[in-house]
Write a protein that holds these residues in place. Sequence first.
Motif, PDB file in Angstrom:
ATOM      1  N   GLU A 141       0.835  -1.206   0.000  1.00 38.65           N
ATOM      2  CA  GLU A 141       0.000   0.000   0.000  1.00 38.65           C
ATOM      3  C   GLU A 141       0.868   1.253   0.000  1.00 38.65           C
ATOM      4  O   GLU A 141       0.565   2.223  -0.706  1.00 38.65           O
ATOM      5  CB  GLU A 141      -0.929  -0.007   1.210  1.00 38.65           C
ATOM      6  CG  GLU A 141      -1.939   1.131   1.206  1.00 38.65           C
ATOM      7  CD  GLU A 141      -2.896   1.080   2.383  1.00 38.65           C
ATOM      8  OE1 GLU A 141      -4.037   1.551   2.223  1.00 38.65           O
ATOM      9  OE2 GLU A 141      -2.507   0.572   3.456  1.00 38.65           O
ATOM     10  N   TRP A 144       2.257   1.721  -3.491  1.00 42.38           N
ATOM     11  CA  TRP A 144       1.222   2.180  -4.425  1.00 42.38           C
ATOM     12  C   TRP A 144       0.972   3.674  -4.262  1.00 42.38           C
ATOM     13  O   TRP A 144       0.871   4.409  -5.247  1.00 42.38           O
ATOM     14  CB  TRP A 144      -0.072   1.390  -4.195  1.00 42.38           C
ATOM     15  CG  TRP A 144      -1.118   1.661  -5.227  1.00 42.38           C
ATOM     16  CD1 TRP A 144      -1.282   1.024  -6.425  1.00 42.38           C
ATOM     17  CD2 TRP A 144      -2.144   2.672  -5.178  1.00 42.38           C
ATOM     18  NE1 TRP A 144      -2.345   1.571  -7.112  1.00 42.38           N
ATOM     19  CE2 TRP A 144      -2.891   2.576  -6.369  1.00 42.38           C
ATOM     20  CE3 TRP A 144      -2.502   3.637  -4.234  1.00 42.38           C
ATOM     21  CZ2 TRP A 144      -3.963   3.418  -6.654  1.00 42.38           C
ATOM     22  CZ3 TRP A 144      -3.571   4.477  -4.504  1.00 42.38           C
ATOM     23  CH2 TRP A 144      -4.295   4.368  -5.699  1.00 42.38           C
ATOM     24  N   GLU A 147       3.767   5.606  -5.807  1.00 45.60           N
ATOM     25  CA  GLU A 147       3.660   5.557  -7.270  1.00 45.60           C
ATOM     26  C   GLU A 147       2.596   6.514  -7.787  1.00 45.60           C
ATOM     27  O   GLU A 147       2.730   7.073  -8.881  1.00 45.60           O
ATOM     28  CB  GLU A 147       3.325   4.136  -7.717  1.00 45.60           C
ATOM     29  CG  GLU A 147       4.473   3.150  -7.554  1.00 45.60           C
ATOM     30  CD  GLU A 147       4.032   1.709  -7.753  1.00 45.60           C
ATOM     31  OE1 GLU A 147       2.816   1.496  -8.044  1.00 45.60           O
ATOM     32  OE2 GLU A 147       4.871   0.797  -7.598  1.00 45.60           O
ATOM     33  N   GLN A 148       1.538   6.729  -6.999  1.00 46.89           N
ATOM     34  CA  GLN A 148       0.462   7.641  -7.408  1.00 46.89           C
ATOM     35  C   GLN A 148       0.826   9.114  -7.191  1.00 46.89           C
ATOM     36  O   GLN A 148       0.068   9.989  -7.582  1.00 46.89           O
ATOM     37  CB  GLN A 148      -0.820   7.310  -6.641  1.00 46.89           C
ATOM     38  CG  GLN A 148      -1.356   5.920  -6.859  1.00 46.89           C
ATOM     39  CD  GLN A 148      -1.556   5.609  -8.332  1.00 46.89           C
ATOM     40  OE1 GLN A 148      -2.226   6.356  -9.046  1.00 46.89           O
ATOM     41  NE2 GLN A 148      -0.977   4.517  -8.803  1.00 46.89           N
TER      42      GLN A 148
END
Length: 317
Positions: A141, A144, A147-148
Amino acid sequence: MNDARNPGTPLTPDWFEGVTVNRSAAERRTAQIPARRSVKKDHQAAWLIHAIRCIDLTTLAGDDTAERVRRLCAKARQPVRPDIQAALGLAEERIATAAVCVYPTMVPHAVAALAGSGIPVASVATGFPAGLMPLPLRLAEIRWCVEQGAAEIDIVITREHALRGDWPALYDEIAAMREACGDAHMKAILATGELGSLTTVHAASMVAMQAGADFIKTSTGKETENATLPVALTMIRALRDYQGRTGHAVGFKPAGGLRSAKEAMVWLSLIREELGLRAMQPDLFRIGASSMLGDIERQLEHHVTGRYAAQSHHPIG
């Protein structure tokens, strides 16, 4: 003081295992701050503007939507109404909140809404608020969210490790989370209302810093008891000790239940008295809040007009 990012240290229980925190003494010390600190008129307005620059403007509700996040980001860009800002003589001054803090799925919306503003997006992660997920999923998590586009990650610890005094397990967990964050700064939420004693809070604070936390944070905002001054004092004294031992400064973030401009003044006063002016800057001090900004703006309007506006005149988003 070394302004470089905290690299952490090996787990060193000797730094905290002999420390016992006296709650009554901490309560007596913190009770003095609101009683004796008095900042008035233009000085108060200046402190409140500074408080805005330290706010992580936050929405962590189950009914968050992309539109709500976009409105919150617009408020982060312009937290004070232009007419109030002009009346304060700050029309040309850039005033913005320190960050916008959201749930992971809201990160892309916040990143898009804040593009070009220089305001970072912070995301809670690691199974917030309970953190009771397998560690590999919690690390995934974090990755992620980064990365966003999240530049800051607010992680939650496994409270059981602290409650059992299993400091190696807590250290390893936080160190793995720090590694997963990469270049994103990591704020370690200790959920202090669930740790039982101030002595445990002190130990967990020290372990988090040894594991490489960039900030230590009081609460998720979802506990029965969130940010309190005795807890803050305990964490700040740990910060001061860590800095003295390593030369590295770690940031501090109170969060949960902070709503008024008066509270902002008290928290700034605590930091000023215990850590000094440098520690009051947004790279080392954050306030996790949402409704507090509306009250600060209301107090600033009173400062320039002599009248209090209804809360509805200062919407958050």
